[in-house]
Design a protein around this motif. Structure first.
Motif, PDB file in Angstrom:
ATOM      1  N   UNK A   1       0.825  -1.210   0.000  1.00  0.00           N
ATOM      2  CA  UNK A   1       0.000   0.000   0.000  1.00  0.00           C
ATOM      3  C   UNK A   1       0.856   1.256   0.000  1.00  0.00           C
ATOM      4  N   UNK A   2       2.141   1.131   0.385  1.00  0.00           N
ATOM      5  CA  UNK A   2       3.026   2.291   0.456  1.00  0.00           C
ATOM      6  C   UNK A   2       4.017   2.373  -0.702  1.00  0.00           C
ATOM      7  N   UNK A   3       4.131   1.340  -1.526  1.00  0.00           N
ATOM      8  CA  UNK A   3       5.122   1.342  -2.599  1.00  0.00           C
ATOM      9  C   UNK A   3       4.697   2.273  -3.728  1.00  0.00           C
ATOM     10  N   UNK A   4       5.639   2.558  -4.641  1.00  0.00           N
ATOM     11  CA  UNK A   4       5.340   3.457  -5.759  1.00  0.00           C
ATOM     12  C   UNK A   4       4.212   2.894  -6.615  1.00  0.00           C
ATOM     13  N   UNK A   5       4.323   1.627  -6.985  1.00  0.00           N
ATOM     14  CA  UNK A   5       3.206   0.940  -7.627  1.00  0.00           C
ATOM     15  C   UNK A   5       2.413   0.285  -6.503  1.00  0.00           C
ATOM     16  N   UNK A   6       1.283   0.834  -6.187  1.00  0.00           N
ATOM     17  CA  UNK A   6       0.568   0.440  -4.977  1.00  0.00           C
ATOM     18  C   UNK A   6      -0.309  -0.784  -5.206  1.00  0.00           C
ATOM     19  N   UNK A   7      -0.291  -1.663  -4.218  1.00  0.00           N
ATOM     20  CA  UNK A   7      -1.122  -2.861  -4.281  1.00  0.00           C
ATOM     21  C   UNK A   7      -2.588  -2.473  -4.388  1.00  0.00           C
ATOM     22  N   UNK A   8      -3.311  -3.233  -5.202  1.00  0.00           N
ATOM     23  CA  UNK A   8      -4.736  -3.005  -5.349  1.00  0.00           C
ATOM     24  C   UNK A   8      -5.102  -1.904  -6.310  1.00  0.00           C
ATOM     25  N   UNK A   9      -4.150  -1.469  -7.138  1.00  0.00           N
ATOM     26  CA  UNK A   9      -4.425  -0.368  -8.059  1.00  0.00           C
ATOM     27  C   UNK A   9      -4.264  -0.809  -9.509  1.00  0.00           C
ATOM     28  N   UNK A  10      -4.840   0.001 -10.395  1.00  0.00           N
ATOM     29  CA  UNK A  10      -4.645  -0.170 -11.825  1.00  0.00           C
ATOM     30  C   UNK A  10      -3.472   0.691 -12.272  1.00  0.00           C
ATOM     31  N   UNK A  11      -2.732   0.208 -13.253  1.00  0.00           N
ATOM     32  CA  UNK A  11      -1.567   0.931 -13.753  1.00  0.00           C
ATOM     33  C   UNK A  11      -1.674   1.038 -15.270  1.00  0.00           C
ATOM     34  N   UNK A  12      -1.473   2.242 -15.800  1.00  0.00           N
ATOM     35  CA  UNK A  12      -1.564   2.472 -17.243  1.00  0.00           C
ATOM     36  C   UNK A  12      -0.228   2.331 -17.956  1.00  0.00           C
ATOM     37  N   UNK A  13       0.799   1.880 -17.258  1.00  0.00           N
ATOM     38  CA  UNK A  13       2.104   1.657 -17.874  1.00  0.00           C
ATOM     39  C   UNK A  13       1.984   0.576 -18.949  1.00  0.00           C
ATOM     40  N   UNK A  14       2.518   0.837 -20.140  1.00  0.00           N
ATOM     41  CA  UNK A  14       2.503  -0.163 -21.206  1.00  0.00           C
ATOM     42  C   UNK A  14       3.530  -1.248 -20.879  1.00  0.00           C
ATOM     43  N   UNK A  15       3.068  -2.495 -20.812  1.00  0.00           N
ATOM     44  CA  UNK A  15       3.950  -3.633 -20.549  1.00  0.00           C
ATOM     45  C   UNK A  15       3.687  -4.677 -21.622  1.00  0.00           C
ATOM     46  N   UNK A  16       4.716  -4.998 -22.383  1.00  0.00           N
ATOM     47  CA  UNK A  16       4.605  -5.958 -23.474  1.00  0.00           C
ATOM     48  C   UNK A  16       5.089  -7.323 -23.011  1.00  0.00           C
ATOM     49  N   UNK A  17       4.638  -8.362 -23.700  1.00  0.00           N
ATOM     50  CA  UNK A  17       5.066  -9.718 -23.359  1.00  0.00           C
ATOM     51  C   UNK A  17       6.585  -9.855 -23.424  1.00  0.00           C
ATOM     52  N   UNK A  18       7.236  -9.101 -24.303  1.00  0.00           N
ATOM     53  CA  UNK A  18       8.693  -9.180 -24.418  1.00  0.00           C
ATOM     54  C   UNK A  18       9.406  -8.583 -23.213  1.00  0.00           C
ATOM     55  N   UNK A  19       8.694  -7.821 -22.382  1.00  0.00           N
ATOM     56  CA  UNK A  19       9.318  -7.184 -21.219  1.00  0.00           C
ATOM     57  C   UNK A  19       9.539  -8.153 -20.060  1.00  0.00           C
ATOM     58  N   UNK A  20       8.901  -9.311 -20.100  1.00  0.00           N
ATOM     59  CA  UNK A  20       8.959 -10.203 -18.945  1.00  0.00           C
ATOM     60  C   UNK A  20      10.323 -10.872 -18.806  1.00  0.00           C
ATOM     61  N   UNK A  21      10.933 -11.309 -19.906  1.00  0.00           N
ATOM     62  CA  UNK A  21      12.264 -11.908 -19.829  1.00  0.00           C
ATOM     63  C   UNK A  21      13.275 -10.957 -19.187  1.00  0.00           C
ATOM     64  N   UNK A  22      13.449  -9.725 -19.686  1.00  0.00           N
ATOM     65  CA  UNK A  22      14.434  -8.852 -19.029  1.00  0.00           C
ATOM     66  C   UNK A  22      14.065  -8.497 -17.596  1.00  0.00           C
ATOM     67  N   UNK A  23      12.771  -8.416 -17.298  1.00  0.00           N
ATOM     68  CA  UNK A  23      12.352  -8.143 -15.918  1.00  0.00           C
ATOM     69  C   UNK A  23      12.781  -9.272 -14.996  1.00  0.00           C
ATOM     70  N   UNK A  24      12.505 -10.500 -15.397  1.00  0.00           N
ATOM     71  CA  UNK A  24      12.891 -11.647 -14.577  1.00  0.00           C
ATOM     72  C   UNK A  24      14.411 -11.723 -14.438  1.00  0.00           C
ATOM     73  N   UNK A  25      15.127 -11.429 -15.529  1.00  0.00           N
ATOM     74  CA  UNK A  25      16.594 -11.447 -15.467  1.00  0.00           C
ATOM     75  C   UNK A  25      17.105 -10.457 -14.426  1.00  0.00           C
ATOM     76  N   UNK A  26      16.598  -9.233 -14.475  1.00  0.00           N
ATOM     77  CA  UNK A  26      17.091  -8.214 -13.549  1.00  0.00           C
ATOM     78  C   UNK A  26      16.774  -8.582 -12.106  1.00  0.00           C
ATOM     79  N   UNK A  27      15.582  -9.102 -11.858  1.00  0.00           N
ATOM     80  CA  UNK A  27      15.217  -9.486 -10.495  1.00  0.00           C
ATOM     81  C   UNK A  27      16.055 -10.661 -10.004  1.00  0.00           C
ATOM     82  N   UNK A  28      16.476 -11.523 -10.925  1.00  0.00           N
ATOM     83  CA  UNK A  28      17.257 -12.705 -10.557  1.00  0.00           C
ATOM     84  C   UNK A  28      18.752 -12.433 -10.522  1.00  0.00           C
ATOM     85  N   UNK A  29      19.178 -11.220 -10.911  1.00  0.00           N
ATOM     86  CA  UNK A  29      20.603 -10.926 -10.962  1.00  0.00           C
ATOM     87  C   UNK A  29      21.296 -11.571 -12.138  1.00  0.00           C
ATOM     88  N   UNK A  30      20.544 -11.830 -13.209  1.00  0.00           N
ATOM     89  CA  UNK A  30      21.087 -12.472 -14.406  1.00  0.00           C
ATOM     90  C   UNK A  30      21.261 -11.433 -15.507  1.00  0.00           C
TER      91      UNK A  30
END
Length: 761
Positions: free
Chosen positions: A393-422
């Motif tokens: 509820x306090x984070x920048x992207x808040x739980x329980x909210x809608x977000x208009x940020x464009x996110x493409x299917x191709x964005x998931x691989x680099x997102x997972x890589x960055x979170x995993x330190x890869x």
């Protein structure tokens, strides 16, 4: 590319991963400072479920109006506890969506750009780095269950492996229960499924096993929604039941392992629901029991009722797996919950198809078009993410909210890589949204996304969408004002139409079937020229004697190119003529401290359309030329960009930038400049012209060094402007705000909103 070069490509990525993980051990500040534990990553991927098929996008509003609606209580709860990305995008049909998801390349660059009958044989190549590859190499335990769609034949009774290099087991997934051909997935009652690890030695590490729920009967497994203990449950399982229970087993086991060892896991459940055929669900016991109390349900068409029951069935399976995150050992005590540090992602591969369910339940949420079309209803999809440790509820992207940020299917691989330190694979189209999820770091901007479909291609940039259809005029829509794409505003914005069409065609969407990016390694000797085709490896993609594509000659826009020094001596490569590639990486031999230099001659253009990446012990020297990307130049720690010329890119400097243009502005940067706190910027003072001009924003940190030009003497009490930008934030970390020039002169660093000045002490 030979098998040896394919091996080299994979080894390059693994070597980079080891470097990144080593930095995490020694505490490299810019890479892993205060980094949270790496999250488990659990991904629910559905087939043909339209954007409006979940509560927050359309169904909750229908319920409030007392209209028929589809029930997805677990997905709705996931949205309430996480983020609903209302501008999530997939592809127009199944096969390219899965290829883009796994490789991070959009349809203009991925090999499977459409539903091709031969995609099962050739879609994902040995060279492609997938989600499974990246996370497995990063130390994750990996599992995949459901429709993979590549590598096997479509024979119902006796399918065989047709291409080992495109299998899930060839791309990092250890635990597998899957269908390897998308046509064979056009039933939910396949007699056999492919499984790994195989009990015996087998091709590709996979073996065929009966599609059965026998091992899940009369044991500690939930009986809802499958009702597998019912006497009328068929001997051949409804395959999504089998997939879901295999995923449940994995999450329970790996959840306990995570608690004991800290080893994270990644699981991807890619179900066939709610793809046709719809009627097969009606052969299962109490198949529509979830709607027994719904007064609207019986009045709906058969297809609509079956579709709704399918969606609610898989939602219940998701609920069982989410419950396992809270109680991995299934003892009723949630003190062992791993839910907080598990990122859960839900997405559909494409929009929903036409049919009664779309009419009676508004499955696409009022968007125009359906599966297979370039309109929003064909490509915009539901996308949810929950990560309680970071999305609150306090984070920048808040739980329980809608977000208009464009996110493409191709964005998931680099997102997972960055979170995993890869390391993020080189040159891909996707952009990591990890900084947005973490609420820290620099969220990189994605300029546009593109899609292909049977009826055309499109590019979306911010709110504008340009559609290019065969034998039809170009169409332009403002998606913010016109989500249903009913008002073509192309005639009012001819310059914007021209600009977007140029970008769209530059993404290779008009190429024939079978076009894709290719991978090439530098083989030139010290001082060799990049324009000489003999200095690069050729590329060939073949399987069982059939050549699917070849690429040789000098560098071109489809190339993912690497120049790496593997010797123990410094090496140079000369960019002697204009060079344009999709992605370029230059790396030295950090083990031997041997530099690799890439030298750009005067009036020569070097373009890495998606990115240019300078790794440790790499140097890019610009001698009056132009360096361009549509995105960014990444300087890793130990990398250097020096010289003078034009830079048309965003620069992320974690190494050193040395601007050495005497009596002129050394670098004109058409973009932003970001400097990390471990980086250095070395500027030359030769007069009153700034050493660097930035048209965008300059975000400053790290160190500033000053070189005094020959025959120039700074005068006491004089100020010199050394850097200008449209907007400046941050400051250099020099002690006392001072810098000592190369001749011993001392300067006080001053800042304004748009300039950095040096005052001689």
């Amino acid at each position: 590319m030979t098998n040896e070069h394919r091996k080299s490509e994979k080894q390059t990525n693994r070597s980079l991963l080891l470097f990144v993980l080593l930095l995490s051990v020694v505490g490299a500040k810019d890479v892993v400072a205060n980094a949270p534990p790496r999250p488990n990553i659990l991904f629910f991927y559905v087939d043909d479920m339209g954007w409006g098929s979940i509560g927050p996008n359309a169904q909750a509003a229908r319920k409030a109006k007392n209209l028929p609606y589809v029930r997805t209580p677990n997905l709705d709860q996931l949205a309430a506890e996480g983020i609903n990305f209302k501008r999530g995008y997939g592809c127009h049909v199944c096969s390219p969506a899965r290829s883009s998801l796994q490789t991070g390349f959009h349809q203009g660059h991925t090999f499977a750009d459409r539903n091709d009958p031969d995609n099962a044989k050739k879609a994902i190549r040995a060279d492609d780095v997938t989600i499974g590859d990246a996370l497995s190499d990063a130390g994750y335990v990996t599992g995949y269950w459901g429709k993979w769609g590549y590598g096997g034949s479509k024979d119902k009774t006796n399918p065989v492996i047709e291409n080992v290099q495109t299998l899930p087991t060839s791309h990092g997934y250890k635990f597998v229960l899957a269908e390897l051909h998308h046509v064979r997935a056009h039933t939910f009652f396949q007699p056999t499924l492919w499984s790994a690890p195989a009990a015996t030695k087998s091709i590709g590490g996979l073996e065929l096993i009966p599609n059965s729920m026998a091992e899940y009967k009369n044991r500690s497994y939930p009986n809802t929604p499958a009702l597998q203990n019912d006497a009328n449950y068929p001997t051949t399982a409804y395959c999504d039941d089998a997939y879901a229970f295999a995923a449940l087993d994995f999450v329970r086991k790996q959840g306990q392992n995570y608690n004991q060892t800290g080893q994270p896991f990644h699981g991807l459940l890619a179900v066939q629901i709610p793809h046709a055929p719809f009627g097969e669900i009606a052969t299962l016991p109490d198949w529509d029991n979830a709607y027994a109390d719904d007064p609207h349900y019986k009045s709906l068409a058969d297809q609509t009722r079956q579709w709704a029951a399918m969606v609610t069935r898989i939602d219940a399976h998701f609920g069982n797996i989410l419950a396992a995150l809270d109680d991995p050992n299934n003892d009723g005590d949630t003190s062992d919950s791993i839910a907080d540090n598990t990122l859960v992602v839900f997405q559909s591969d494409n929009g929903g198809p036409s049919g009664k369910n779309n009419v009676e339940l508004d499955a696409n949420g009022g968007l125009s078009g359906t599966k297979g079309k370039i309109q929003e209803g064909g490509i915009r999809v539901p996308l949810l993410m929950r990560w309680p440790a970071r999305i609150t509820a306090e984070s920048k992207l808040k739980a329980g909210t809608n977000c208009d940020m464009v996110v493409d299917v191709t964005d998931l691989l680099p997102t997972f890589c960055e979170l995993a330190g890869a390391p993020v694979p080189l040159g891909i189209d996707g952009v990591s949204i990890a900084p947005a999820l973490l609420g820290s770091g620099q969220q990189r901007h994605r300029e546009f996304i593109i899609h292909e479909a049977g009826n055309g291609q499109s590019i979306i940039r911010r709110n504008h969408k340009l559609v290019r259809s065969n034998n039809s005029p170009l169409k332009l829509y403002d998606l913010e004002a016109d989500r249903t794409e009913t008002s073509n505003i192309a005639a009012r914005h001819p310059q914007l139409v021209k600009e977007l069409e140029t970008l769209l065609l530059g993404e290779r969407v008009a190429e024939p079937r079978g076009f894709a990016n290719t991978y090439h390694q530098w083989t030139g000797q010290d001082g060799a020229k990049t324009s000489d085709a003999d200095n690069w490896t050729d590329y060939k993609y073949a399987n069982e004697g059939i050549s699917y594509m070849t690429d040789d000659g000098a560098p071109q826009l489809s190339w993912t190119a690497r120049i790496a020094n593997t010797s123990d001596q410094p090496r140079t490569a000369q960019v002697d003529a204009d060079m344009e590639v999709l992605g370029l990486e230059v790396s030295g031999n950090a083990t031997e401290n041997a530099n690799q230099s890439l030298i750009l001659g005067p009036k020569v253009n070097l373009t890495g359309r998606n990115e240019i990446r300078l790794m440790p012990d790499a140097t890019l020297t610009v001698n009056g030329g132009v360096v361009s990307t549509l995105r960014w130049i990444d300087l890793h720690a130990g990398a250097t960009l020096n010289g003078h010329g034009s830079i048309n890119a965003i620069i992320y400097n974690c190494g050193s930038v040395i601007a050495t243009g005497a009596k002129q502005t050394a670098f004109h940067i058409d973009g932003d400049y970001h400097q990390s706190d471990s980086a250095k910027l070395n500027l030359m003072i030769s007069g009153n012209k700034p050493a660097i001009q930035v048209t965008g924003a300059a975000n400053l940190s790290g160190a500033l060094a000053i070189t005094i030009a020959k025959a120039f003497k700074p005068m006491p009490g004089t100020s010199y402007t050394v850097l200008t930008a449209n907007r400046i934030s941050g400051e250099f970390a020099n002690p006392r705000g001072e810098v000592i020039g190369s001749d011993g002169s001392r300067f006080i660093i001053g800042y304004s909103k748009s300039a950095v000045t040096l005052s001689v002490k």
